[in-house]
Design a protein around this motif. Structure first.
Motif, PDB file in Angstrom:
ATOM      1  N   ALA A 179       0.824  -1.209   0.000  1.00  0.00           N
ATOM      2  CA  ALA A 179       0.000   0.000   0.000  1.00  0.00           C
ATOM      3  C   ALA A 179       0.856   1.256   0.000  1.00  0.00           C
ATOM      4  O   ALA A 179       0.441   2.312  -0.494  1.00  0.00           O
ATOM      5  N   ALA A 180       2.061   1.145   0.554  1.00  0.00           N
ATOM      6  CA  ALA A 180       2.994   2.278   0.584  1.00  0.00           C
ATOM      7  C   ALA A 180       3.947   2.273  -0.609  1.00  0.00           C
ATOM      8  O   ALA A 180       4.887   3.068  -0.653  1.00  0.00           O
ATOM      9  N   GLY A 181       3.730   1.353  -1.543  1.00  0.00           N
ATOM     10  CA  GLY A 181       4.583   1.288  -2.725  1.00  0.00           C
ATOM     11  C   GLY A 181       5.916   0.603  -2.491  1.00  0.00           C
ATOM     12  O   GLY A 181       6.845   0.775  -3.279  1.00  0.00           O
ATOM     13  N   ARG A 182       5.994  -0.184  -1.428  1.00  0.00           N
ATOM     14  CA  ARG A 182       7.266  -0.833  -1.094  1.00  0.00           C
ATOM     15  C   ARG A 182       7.141  -2.342  -1.232  1.00  0.00           C
ATOM     16  O   ARG A 182       6.071  -2.917  -1.012  1.00  0.00           O
ATOM     17  N   ILE A 183       8.247  -2.965  -1.551  1.00  0.00           N
ATOM     18  CA  ILE A 183       8.274  -4.424  -1.645  1.00  0.00           C
ATOM     19  C   ILE A 183       9.622  -4.929  -1.149  1.00  0.00           C
ATOM     20  O   ILE A 183      10.673  -4.436  -1.570  1.00  0.00           O
ATOM     21  N   TYR A 184       9.564  -5.869  -0.211  1.00  0.00           N
ATOM     22  CA  TYR A 184      10.781  -6.448   0.355  1.00  0.00           C
ATOM     23  C   TYR A 184      10.903  -7.939   0.026  1.00  0.00           C
ATOM     24  O   TYR A 184      11.889  -8.564   0.396  1.00  0.00           O
ATOM     25  N   LEU A 185       9.920  -8.491  -0.655  1.00  0.00           N
ATOM     26  CA  LEU A 185       9.963  -9.901  -1.020  1.00  0.00           C
ATOM     27  C   LEU A 185      11.039 -10.123  -2.083  1.00  0.00           C
ATOM     28  O   LEU A 185      11.300  -9.235  -2.897  1.00  0.00           O
ATOM     29  N   PRO A 186      11.669 -11.299  -2.098  1.00  0.00           N
ATOM     30  CA  PRO A 186      12.675 -11.576  -3.142  1.00  0.00           C
ATOM     31  C   PRO A 186      12.025 -11.520  -4.527  1.00  0.00           C
ATOM     32  O   PRO A 186      11.016 -12.181  -4.776  1.00  0.00           O
ATOM     33  N   LEU A 187      12.612 -10.764  -5.422  1.00  0.00           N
ATOM     34  CA  LEU A 187      12.018 -10.580  -6.739  1.00  0.00           C
ATOM     35  C   LEU A 187      12.026 -11.873  -7.552  1.00  0.00           C
ATOM     36  O   LEU A 187      11.135 -12.095  -8.377  1.00  0.00           O
ATOM     37  N   ASP A 188      13.031 -12.728  -7.320  1.00  0.00           N
ATOM     38  CA  ASP A 188      13.036 -13.988  -8.071  1.00  0.00           C
ATOM     39  C   ASP A 188      11.912 -14.907  -7.611  1.00  0.00           C
ATOM     40  O   ASP A 188      11.368 -15.670  -8.409  1.00  0.00           O
ATOM     41  N   TRP A 189      11.519 -14.814  -6.347  1.00  0.00           N
ATOM     42  CA  TRP A 189      10.358 -15.581  -5.875  1.00  0.00           C
ATOM     43  C   TRP A 189       9.088 -15.072  -6.553  1.00  0.00           C
ATOM     44  O   TRP A 189       8.222 -15.861  -6.929  1.00  0.00           O
ATOM     45  N   LEU A 190       8.974 -13.755  -6.663  1.00  0.00           N
ATOM     46  CA  LEU A 190       7.813 -13.182  -7.347  1.00  0.00           C
ATOM     47  C   LEU A 190       7.759 -13.659  -8.798  1.00  0.00           C
ATOM     48  O   LEU A 190       6.688 -14.017  -9.306  1.00  0.00           O
ATOM     49  N   ALA A 191       8.916 -13.663  -9.450  1.00  0.00           N
ATOM     50  CA  ALA A 191       8.963 -14.088 -10.848  1.00  0.00           C
ATOM     51  C   ALA A 191       8.518 -15.542 -10.986  1.00  0.00           C
ATOM     52  O   ALA A 191       7.805 -15.904 -11.932  1.00  0.00           O
ATOM     53  N   GLU A 192       8.934 -16.380 -10.033  1.00  0.00           N
ATOM     54  CA  GLU A 192       8.520 -17.784 -10.059  1.00  0.00           C
ATOM     55  C   GLU A 192       7.011 -17.918  -9.927  1.00  0.00           C
ATOM     56  O   GLU A 192       6.413 -18.873 -10.426  1.00  0.00           O
ATOM     57  N   ALA A 193       6.389 -16.942  -9.251  1.00  0.00           N
ATOM     58  CA  ALA A 193       4.929 -16.945  -9.089  1.00  0.00           C
ATOM     59  C   ALA A 193       4.232 -16.250 -10.258  1.00  0.00           C
ATOM     60  O   ALA A 193       3.008 -16.069 -10.236  1.00  0.00           O
ATOM     61  N   GLY A 194       5.010 -15.845 -11.269  1.00  0.00           N
ATOM     62  CA  GLY A 194       4.436 -15.217 -12.441  1.00  0.00           C
ATOM     63  C   GLY A 194       4.065 -13.765 -12.251  1.00  0.00           C
ATOM     64  O   GLY A 194       3.199 -13.241 -12.956  1.00  0.00           O
ATOM     65  N   LEU A 195       4.725 -13.088 -11.308  1.00  0.00           N
ATOM     66  CA  LEU A 195       4.404 -11.690 -11.017  1.00  0.00           C
ATOM     67  C   LEU A 195       5.609 -10.792 -11.235  1.00  0.00           C
ATOM     68  O   LEU A 195       6.746 -11.184 -10.959  1.00  0.00           O
TER      69      LEU A 195
END
Length: 353
Positions: A179-195
């Protein structure tokens, strides 16, 4: 002035202010701190109050870049023995002098906050651990210094605990951060989830893939919580209860996340008073030696690659260099210089507009 105040040099009014800050701003730490002996609790309150202040300055301020730069100047004054005339600064300067806190530790925290100010994102879990080392493990290493502990193995396990707690924070706050425009999750994990980060931030949802990602992060934290336990017996006997309490109370947030199906987007995991009392009871059993601890080999596991620099900064190595160290690392200098340049460019752009 109380005996504790004489030992650590904190003014009673400054200590009272720090206690009030923690009571209202960090209930979990306040609960755990009550289990610490006064000789550790009072300087720990001063430490956490200062860390809370610097975190709030960056997290809630309108100009994060200038906030980080201003904090760098305040830290410089602390180590010069001329702190800013504010309760948190005076109290922190007192414990820096009394306990000889290596300068590399608060500077690591400042570097992590600088990463926040520049909006850095993290490609993999190793980079997330690196961020966690700075904003959380650095505080754990400072706590060891307050307890008079400079044993490498105890320090490594304290740093494990710091990373575990920060990973728990990240897992709990996925929705709030988005909601604050921030993301701390690993980006490669997001990519694996198709995001992509942009797609997720535009429409954060508690999809099955996102819930699985949160569960994966909590599993990383769980492994480190278990490793951290082996270091607690290396701490002073009267401080162990408080550290176990911090470990179990914070891990309890992850337990709540699991109970709500790993949804940290539409809900926020909260723990209640009775749960905290239960974890305090469990902590008492561990501190009293009534429960089995992890295998001794766990104690001697090498530090995480991302926290090794903190262990090195504190561990006694017989070097003749001053206790406060050489000061800022090149990486921190580069980060602050980049922030300063960005701030100057933004100011010029604003004047042209």
């Amino acid at each position: 002035m109380s005996g504790g105040a004489i030992r650590h040099g904190i003014r009673p009014d400054d200590l009272a202010h720090c206690r009030a800050v923690i009571r209202t701003g960090s209930l979990s730490f306040h609960t755990a701190s009550r289990m610490l002996p006064a000789s550790v609790r009072d300087p720990a309150l001063a430490l956490y109050a200062f860390c809370r202040l610097v975190d709030d300055e960056v997290d809630e301020g309108h100009d994060k870049v200038r906030a980080v730069l201003a904090l760098g100047a305040r830290l410089e004054r602390v180590y010069a023995g001329a702190p800013r005339d504010a309760p948190e600064d005076r109290a922190f300067a007192a414990i820096v002098a009394a306990y000889r806190i290596p300068r590399a530790l608060p500077e690591a925290l400042l570097e992590g906050l600088a990463w926040d100010a520049e909006g850095r994102r993290y490609g993999g879990i190793g980079e997330v651990r690196g961020y966690s080392a700075r904003v959380a493990s650095a505080v754990g290493a400072m706590m060891c210094v307050l307890m008079g502990v400079r044993d490498r193995h105890a320090l490594a396990r304290a740093c494990d605990l710091g990373v575990a707690m920060q990973l728990t924070n990240i897992a709990r706050d996925v929705g709030e951060d988005a909601a604050a425009g921030r993301i701390y999750l690993p980006l490669d994990w997001l990519a694996e989830a198709g995001l992509t980060p942009e797609a997720f931030l535009a429409r954060p949802e508690a999809t099955p893939d996102m819930r699985a990602l949160v569960a994966r992060l909590l599993e990383e934290a769980r492994r480190l919580y278990i490793r951290s336990e082996a270091g607690v017996p290396r701490l002073p006997q009267n401080a162990r209860l408080g550290i176990y309490a911090a470990r179990f109370i914070y891990a309890g947030i992850g337990t709540e996340l699991r109970r709500q199906g790993h949804d940290s987007i539409t809900r926020r995991a909260r723990t209640g008073r009775m749960q905290k009392l239960g974890w305090l009871g469990k902590s008492a059993l561990y501190a009293g030696g009534s429960m089995l601890l992890p295998q001794p080999a766990t104690l001697y596991a090498p530090p995480l690659a991302e926290t090794a620099f903190l262990v090195d900064a504190v561990a006694e190595r017989g070097q003749a260099s001053p206790w406060w160290g050489a000061g800022r690392t090149g990486a921190l200098l580069e980060t602050l210089a980049a922030l300063k340049a960005r701030d100057g460019a933004a100011g010029q752009q604003g004047r042209r507009a």
